[in-house]
Design a protein around this motif. Structure first.
Motif, PDB file in Angstrom:
ATOM      1  N   LEU A   1       0.803  -1.166  -0.026  1.00 55.45           N
ATOM      2  CA  LEU A   1       0.003  -0.138  -0.043  1.00 55.45           C
ATOM      3  C   LEU A   1       0.885   1.301  -0.046  1.00 55.45           C
ATOM      4  CD1 LEU A   1      -2.774   1.316   0.152  1.00 55.45           C
ATOM      5  CD2 LEU A   1      -2.634   0.922   2.704  1.00 55.45           C
TER       6      LEU A   1
ATOM      7  N   ALA B   1       1.100   4.124  -2.871  1.00 58.03           N
ATOM      8  CA  ALA B   1       0.744   5.679  -2.589  1.00 58.03           C
ATOM      9  C   ALA B   1       2.174   6.543  -3.038  1.00 58.03           C
ATOM     10  CB  ALA B   1       0.893   6.013  -0.995  1.00 58.03           C
TER      11      ALA B   1
ATOM     12  N   TRP C   1       0.059  10.368  -4.421  1.00 54.62           N
ATOM     13  CA  TRP C   1      -1.036  10.574  -3.154  1.00 54.62           C
ATOM     14  C   TRP C   1       0.158  11.647  -2.625  1.00 54.62           C
ATOM     15  CZ3 TRP C   1      -2.812   5.881   0.329  1.00 54.62           C
ATOM     16  CH2 TRP C   1      -3.436   5.211  -0.654  1.00 54.62           C
TER      17      TRP C   1
ATOM     18  N   HIS D   1      -8.830   8.409  -1.159  1.00 53.63           N
ATOM     19  CA  HIS D   1      -7.790   8.087  -0.320  1.00 53.63           C
ATOM     20  C   HIS D   1      -6.883   9.373   0.270  1.00 53.63           C
ATOM     21  CE1 HIS D   1      -4.713   9.808  -3.533  1.00 53.63           C
ATOM     22  NE2 HIS D   1      -5.517   9.265  -4.207  1.00 53.63           N
TER      23      HIS D   1
ATOM     24  N   TYR E   1      -6.366   5.639   6.058  1.00 51.10           N
ATOM     25  CA  TYR E   1      -6.731   4.699   4.913  1.00 51.10           C
ATOM     26  C   TYR E   1      -7.676   3.376   5.361  1.00 51.10           C
ATOM     27  CZ  TYR E   1      -6.630   1.333   0.890  1.00 51.10           C
ATOM     28  OH  TYR E   1      -6.845   0.645   0.011  1.00 51.10           O
TER      29      TYR E   1
ATOM     30  N   LYS F   1     -11.698   2.450   5.466  1.00 51.90           N
ATOM     31  CA  LYS F   1     -11.900   1.136   4.554  1.00 51.90           C
ATOM     32  C   LYS F   1     -12.673   0.004   5.443  1.00 51.90           C
ATOM     33  CE  LYS F   1     -10.333   2.207   0.420  1.00 51.90           C
ATOM     34  NZ  LYS F   1     -11.214   2.016  -0.617  1.00 51.90           N
TER      35      LYS F   1
END
Length: 602
Positions: free
Chosen positions: A344, A348, A353, A375, A403, A407
C-alpha cells in the motif's frame, strides 16, 4: 523537479508532475465540484424536514442520520479539495474564492444539522435501544449513541445551554486576544547572526538561532525573546489567568469536579491517565538530568544554560537524503509490518498521493489529509534532509492509519481521536529509527541518530509533560480560590524547569517567563496527549520489533478508527494506558539511549 539543481524556488508549473499529488482522485473538474455543492444544498433542505420528528420511529431516525452522514461526506469532499488546491499555491485567487465558498457552506451545514443531537437526547437511551432492535441497520451507530448519552448528565437545560452558547463568542476571546498579541503585535529586537549581520529576531527564526554553533547567537536570541515577553508579563498573566478562570467557570456550570475532568471527559479519558503520566515521567527525571550532563560534556561547556538545549552535539556529518533514497529506506524500515502495508505504501508513492517539493506560494510544513470517499494525501516540502525522511514516514503513518480506518469503518465510526492521532505516525518514525540504527556502521552517524531520538523524547515526552504539570498546578490553584499573579506563574514555571532539567542547569530567571509564549496553554489540557501518544507508539513499536505476531494487533488498531473509546482501542492492541507500563516502557527506551550515548561521548 525540472530545476531541482537550482536554489531558486520553482513555480508550481516548474515542478514535475510525478512529484505532485493528483486531486482528481477526489474531484475531477469544476463541474463535478459544483454538482456536489448543489447536492449539498438539496440535502440541507431535505434534512430540515426531519426537525421535531427525528425520533418518531426507528425509520425516521435511521433515515435522518444516514442523510446527515451523506451530507457530511459530500461537504467534506468539497472542503478538503478546495483547501488542498489552495495549499498548492496560496496566491491563486480562484482557489481563495473556492475556499471561501466552502467555508460559507460549512456554516450552513452545521446550522442545518444542529437540531439532531438535542432531539435525540430528549429520549432515553432505552428508547434508542428499542429503535435499534426494530431497525438493525442502526447498530452501526451504537457507539455514537452510547457516547452521546454518556455526556447527557453534563448537558444543561435548553435555556441554560442557550445562555452558554451565547457566551461562547466572548469566552473564546481570551484565546483570540493572546493569538493577536503573540502573532501580530509582539516585536522582538535585532541580534547579530552567525555571519555578524544585524537581523530581526522572530519566533520563526528563534529555533534556528538556538541551533547555532555560536553560543553568543544562542544567548542573544534567548535573551531577546524572553526579555520581550517579560516586559509584558503582567498583561500576559492577566490573559492566561482569565483563560484558567474560564475553564473553571465551565467546569462548575457543567458540574464537573475539576477543570481537568471536564476537559478529558469529551474523549472518556480518566484523569488518572493525566496524573499517572506526570508521576511516571517524574520517576525518570534522573535520566533526563543525566542527558543534560552528557550534552554539557559534549558541548564542552563549564555551565549549560537553557539556550544550549537545541544546538546539535554531533556536527560535521552528511545527512543529505534525496526523496528517492527516502522512499526506499522508509519501505525497508516498514517491512516488519508485512507485505500488505508496504504494498500500500508503494502504491501511494507511485500514484501521486504525495505533493513532494516546495514551490512558490505553497503552504509550509507537512500534513496528511483526505476524505472518507477518497484515499488520503500528504503534503511535504521535501528539502533532502534526514529530518525530511522522518517527516515522510511520519505523514505516511497518518495517511495509512486514515486509509485503514476509512476502509473498515462506517463514516460515523471512521474518525479517530486526537488521543490516538499521533500513534501510527510515531510508530513509523520509531521503526525507521530502529532500522537506521541497525544498518549504520558509521559511529558518528549512529551518535547523530541516538541524539535525534533522544531529542524527540525530550521535546515530546518530558517537555510536554512539564507543560501538562504547569496547567494542572495553575488550574488547581484557581479552583482552590487562591490568587495567581505574574510572579506566581513565573515561580511555578521556573521551579518546574529546575525539576525537569536538574540543578546542573544554570540559574536563569528568564526561563520562568516561557509559559507566556506557549499557545497550547489556551487549548485546555491538550498537550498531555503528545506525551501519551508518543509513549503508546514507542510501546507498540517495541512490541512489533520484539514479537512479529504483535503486527496483527497493530492492524486492528489501524482499522478501528473511532469505533470505540480511545483507551479501549489501545488496550485491544496491547497498550493499556490505564497503567503506567506503556509510559515506563517508552522511557526505558530513552534510558537505554542515554546510557548508550554516555558510554560513547568522552
Amino acid at each position: 523537479m525540472k530545476n531541482n539543481s537550482k536554489t531558486k524556488i520553482p513555480t508550481r508549473n516548474e515542478v514535475d508532475d510525478q512529484y505532485k499529488w493528483s486531486l482528481k482522485d477526489m474531484i475531477t473538474n469544476p463541474t463535478q465540484w459544483q454538482s456536489i455543492y448543489d447536492q449539498c444544498t438539496k440535502s440541507i433542505k431535505k434534512i430540515a424536514t426531519y426537525q421535531h420528528r427525528i425520533c418518531e420511529s426507528s425509520t425516521t431516525l435511521y433515515s435522518c442520520l444516514t442523510l446527515r452522514d451523506d451530507l457530511f461526506i459530500q461537504f467534506e469532499t468539497l472542503y478538503v479539495y478546495s483547501n488542498m488546491n489552495f495549499h498548492e499555491d496560496t496566491t491563486n485567487n480562484d482557489m481563495q474564492i473556492l475556499v471561501q465558498k466552502a467555508n460559507t457552506l460549512k456554516a450552513k451545514v452545521e446550522e442545518a444539522t444542529s437540531f439532531i443531537e438535542p432531539e435525540i437526547l430528549e429520549k432515553e437511551l432505552t428508547d434508542i435501544e428499542f429503535f435499534i432492535s426494530q431497525e438493525p441497520q442502526l447498530k452501526v451507530y451504537t457507539h455514537y449513541f452510547n457516547d452521546l448519552f454518556r455526556k447527557k448528565k453534563h448537558i444543561l437545560s435548553r435555556t441554560e445551554e442557550a445562555l452558554l452558547a451565547k457566551a461562547s463568542d466572548f469566552s473564546s476571546s481570551v484565546q483570540n486576544i493572546f493569538s493577536m498579541y503573540n502573532e501580530a503585535d509582539i516585536k522582538f529586537p535585532n541580534i547579530q547572526d552567525d555571519m555578524g549581520r544585524t537581523v530581526e529576531l522572530t519566533k520563526g527564526r528563534y529555533i534556528n538561532f538556538l541551533e547555532s554553533k555560536n553560543r553568543q547567537v544562542r544567548k542573544d536570541a534567548f535573551n531577546g525573546l524572553f526579555s520581550t515577553y517579560n516586559n509584558h508579563r503582567n498583561t500576559l498573566a492577566s490573559i492566561y489567568i482569565s483563560n484558567v478562570k474560564k475553564h473553571v467557570f465551565y467546569k462548575n456550570a457543567r458540574n464537573f469536579s475539576s477543570s481537568l475532568e471536564a476537559s478529558l471527559f469529551e474523549n472518556n479519558i480518566p484523569t488518572k491517565v493525566y496524573t499517572q503520566l506526570i508521576d511516571t515521567v517524574g520517576d525518570y527525571l534522573p535520566k533526563m538530568h543525566q542527558y543534560i550532563a552528557i550534552r554539557k560534556r559534549a558541548l564542552k561547556l563549564d555551565t549549560i544554560d537553557y539556550y544550549d538545549l537545541y544546538t546539535p552535539i554531533i556536527d560535521s556529518i552528511d545527512t543529505k537524503t534525496t526523496y528517492p533514497q527516502a522512499k526506499e529506506t522508509v519501505i525497508k524500515s516498514l517491512e516488519v509490518l508485512g507485505q500488505e502495508y508496504t504494498s500500500l505504501l508503494k502504491h501511494a508513492f507511485n500514484n501521486n498521493w504525495i505533493d513532494v517539493y516546495e514551490n512558490k506560494g505553497k503552504r509550509s510544513g507537512a500534513y496528511s489529509w483526505g476524505t472518507y470517499s477518497a484515499h488520503p494525501y500528504v503534503l511535504l516540502n521535501y528539502s533532502n534532509t534526514l529530518k525530511d525522511m522522518f517527516t515522510l514516514t511520519h505523514e505516511m503513518g497518518h495517511a495509512l492509519h486514515s486509509y485503514y480506518s476509512n476502509k473498515n469503518q462506517a463514516y460515523i465510526n471512521s474518525n479517530y481521536t486526537i488521543f490516538l492521532a499521533e500513534v501510527a505516525s510515531t510508530v513509523n518514525e520509531a521503526l525507521l529509527m530502529a532500522y537506521l540504527k541497525s544498518t549504520t556502521t558509521d559511529q558518528k552517524m549512529k551518535l547523530y541518530l541516538i541524539n535525534y531520538f533522544m531529542e524527540q523524547f525530550r521535546g515530546t515526552v518530558f517537555r510536554q509533560t512539564m507543560f501538562a504539570e504547569f496547567e494542572k498546578i495553575t488550574h488547581e490553584l484557581v479552583e482552590a480560590g487562591e490568587s495567581l499573579t505574574a510572579d506566581k506563574l513565573c515561580e511555578i514555571y521556573y521551579d518546574l524547569n529546575v525539576k525537569y532539567y536538574g540543578k546542573s542547569m544554570a540559574e536563569n530567571d528568564l526561563i520562568g517567563i516561557e509559559w507566556a509564549r506557549i499557545p497550547h496553554f489556551y487549548y485546555n489540557f491538550y498537550v498531555y496527549q503528545y506525551a501519551t501518544g508518543y509513549s503508546s507508539a514507542i510501546a507498540l513499536s517495541q512490541k512489533i520489533l520484539n514479537n512479529p505476531s504483535s503486527v496483527d494487533f497493530y492492524f486492528e488498531f489501524l482499522k478501528s478508527g473511532g469505533s470505540d473509546y480511545s483507551m479501549n482501542i489501545l488496550r485491544n492492541s496491547g497498550v493499556d494506558m490505564g497503567s503506567q507500563e506503556p509510559i515506563a516502557s517508552a522511557l526505558d527506551v530513552f534510558s537505554s539511549l542515554v546510557d548508550e550515548m554516555d558510554s560513547i561521548i568522552e
